[in-house]
Write an enzyme that holds these catalytic residues in place. Sequence first.
Site, PDB file in Angstrom:
ATOM      1  CG  ASP A 240      -1.976   1.028   1.241  1.00 50.59           C
ATOM      2  OD1 ASP A 240      -1.778   2.106   0.666  1.00 50.59           O
ATOM      3  OD2 ASP A 240      -3.046   0.759   1.818  1.00 50.59           O
ATOM      4  N   GLY A 266      -1.348  -4.489  -3.063  1.00 51.45           N
ATOM      5  CA  GLY A 266      -1.411  -3.066  -2.798  1.00 51.45           C
ATOM      6  C   GLY A 266      -2.584  -2.653  -1.927  1.00 51.45           C
ATOM      7  CG  HIS A 267      -5.083   1.544  -0.992  1.00 58.98           C
ATOM      8  ND1 HIS A 267      -4.886   1.808   0.345  1.00 58.98           N
ATOM      9  CD2 HIS A 267      -6.199   2.239  -1.351  1.00 58.98           C
ATOM     10  CE1 HIS A 267      -5.830   2.633   0.775  1.00 58.98           C
ATOM     11  NE2 HIS A 267      -6.645   2.897  -0.233  1.00 58.98           N
ATOM     12  CG  PHE A 268      -8.280  -0.572  -4.231  1.00 60.97           C
ATOM     13  CD1 PHE A 268      -9.614  -0.364  -3.913  1.00 60.97           C
ATOM     14  CD2 PHE A 268      -7.495   0.532  -4.525  1.00 60.97           C
ATOM     15  CE1 PHE A 268     -10.156   0.914  -3.893  1.00 60.97           C
ATOM     16  CE2 PHE A 268      -8.023   1.818  -4.505  1.00 60.97           C
ATOM     17  CZ  PHE A 268      -9.364   2.012  -4.187  1.00 60.97           C
TER      18      PHE A 268
END
Length: 290
Positions: A240, A266-268
């Site tokens: 992230d 990552g973030h999602f």
Amino acid sequence: MLGVIARTVHRHVEIDDVRVFYRESVPDRADAPVLLLLHGFPSASHQFRRLIDSLGSHYRLIAPDYPGFGHTRTPDGFEYTFDRLADITEGFVQSLGLDRFVMYVFDFGAPVGFRVAERHPEWIAGLVVQNANAYEEGLSDMARGLVELTPDTPGAQSTIDDVLTLAGTRGQYETGVTDPDLVAPDGWTLDQHFLDQPGRKDAQRSLIFDYHTNVERYGHWQAWLRRHTPPALVLWGTGDPFFTEPGAHAYLRDLPDAELHLFDTGHFALETHLPDIAPLTADFLDRAWK
């Protein structure tokens, strides 16, 4: 044998002149555990579509769009602050008659959800925390730079506007992802569609300028966690660019019995690791709801 896919309804409810859009699964039993899904920036409830499809036949999953996001419509003059987003979310929960639920918080879902939890601790049966930061050590340098922006900071608007472009939105989905082929382009293109609607970028600028109020409340939220000790499942994409891995581990300081799972993405994280996250969430719901 094919898995059971949830039936999902799509509705609106009026809260303080805000027409809140939400999607809700229809489970196979009336007393199914309830999971309130609070989305992140720059997305909306559509980010949870696959999770709803996966779990919604057995659990009641409810995902609203905040003011300034997705299909929700706000009146002229609406004040875009995290306090107001929490006000509308609180009213939304009350309008649906919810008095107990597990809360899934992601990204902006943490400042919205923790404000609601502070006001109504009795509502919270458990927490699923997915890349939703509540600790100083979880802020990356990029995140700190955005938090420090004020309307008077030279170049602040152009800095924010770079984040609100298609390239910026796509980057939020793909940065830190080890296999970009797993990330469907629908997410960032739909997010950008909503960002490009009239007034939406002004709303996002206001929220970014207000983000410092969340960092200022971290200590209150941590104290709330220690005081109420909700069951918690912490899920984190370690790549992230905004909320770093130490922010995931920090939850264990206040909730030592929390269950932590890290993913190389990552973030999602739901975009790439739904096959891992869905069963973990289902198992947690079964345990937290008892």
